[in-house]
Write a protein that holds these residues in place. Sequence first.
Motif, PDB file in Angstrom:
ATOM      1  N   ARG A  17       0.822  -1.201   0.000  1.00 53.58           N
ATOM      2  CA  ARG A  17       0.000   0.000   0.000  1.00 53.58           C
ATOM      3  C   ARG A  17       0.858   1.253   0.000  1.00 53.58           C
ATOM      4  NH1 ARG A  17      -4.147  -1.020   4.734  1.00 53.58           N
ATOM      5  NH2 ARG A  17      -3.641   1.160   4.897  1.00 53.58           N
ATOM      6  N   ASN A  26       1.180   3.329   7.122  1.00 51.76           N
ATOM      7  CA  ASN A  26       1.516   2.902   8.485  1.00 51.76           C
ATOM      8  C   ASN A  26       0.740   3.688   9.532  1.00 51.76           C
ATOM      9  OD1 ASN A  26       3.313   0.808   8.048  1.00 51.76           O
ATOM     10  ND2 ASN A  26       5.042   2.175   7.812  1.00 51.76           N
ATOM     11  N   ASN A  29      -2.826   2.541   9.498  1.00 51.55           N
ATOM     12  CA  ASN A  29      -2.932   1.228  10.135  1.00 51.55           C
ATOM     13  C   ASN A  29      -2.898   1.353  11.657  1.00 51.55           C
ATOM     14  OD1 ASN A  29      -3.097  -1.550  10.354  1.00 51.55           O
ATOM     15  ND2 ASN A  29      -0.886  -1.830  10.189  1.00 51.55           N
ATOM     16  N   ARG A  30      -2.012   2.176  12.169  1.00 49.53           N
ATOM     17  CA  ARG A  30      -1.888   2.347  13.625  1.00 49.53           C
ATOM     18  C   ARG A  30      -3.101   3.057  14.220  1.00 49.53           C
ATOM     19  NH1 ARG A  30       3.222   1.284  15.605  1.00 49.53           N
ATOM     20  NH2 ARG A  30       4.778   1.022  14.013  1.00 49.53           N
ATOM     21  N   ASP A  32      -6.112   2.991  12.846  1.00 46.81           N
ATOM     22  CA  ASP A  32      -7.309   2.291  12.387  1.00 46.81           C
ATOM     23  C   ASP A  32      -8.208   3.225  11.576  1.00 46.81           C
ATOM     24  OD1 ASP A  32      -8.833   0.014  12.065  1.00 46.81           O
ATOM     25  OD2 ASP A  32     -10.091   0.458  13.803  1.00 46.81           O
ATOM     26  N   THR A  35      -6.603   4.549   4.628  1.00 46.31           N
ATOM     27  CA  THR A  35      -5.370   5.140   4.127  1.00 46.31           C
ATOM     28  C   THR A  35      -5.641   6.396   3.319  1.00 46.31           C
ATOM     29  OG1 THR A  35      -4.404   2.931   4.047  1.00 46.31           O
ATOM     30  CG2 THR A  35      -3.255   4.644   2.854  1.00 46.31           C
TER      31      THR A  35
END
Length: 68
Positions: A17, A26, A29-30, A32, A35
């Motif tokens: 990604r 990143n 992702n952290r 939630d 993107t």
Amino acid sequence: MTEHDTYYSTTRPQQPRKKVAGVCANVANRLDMPTWLVRVITVLLALKAPVLVLMAYFIAWIVLSERT
């Protein structure tokens, strides 16, 4: 999800990604979050304070790359 979808998603290789350095992916992702939303927020902030965002992006690139 059907049984076929579950099997397909587990056997298919994950697509990277990353766009530039994977920082937004990143962070998303952290936190939630999607993107695309993190990327939009980054661009909007870069329009207001480009030097600050570039410095933060570079620092995050270094910090997050060591963890992976």
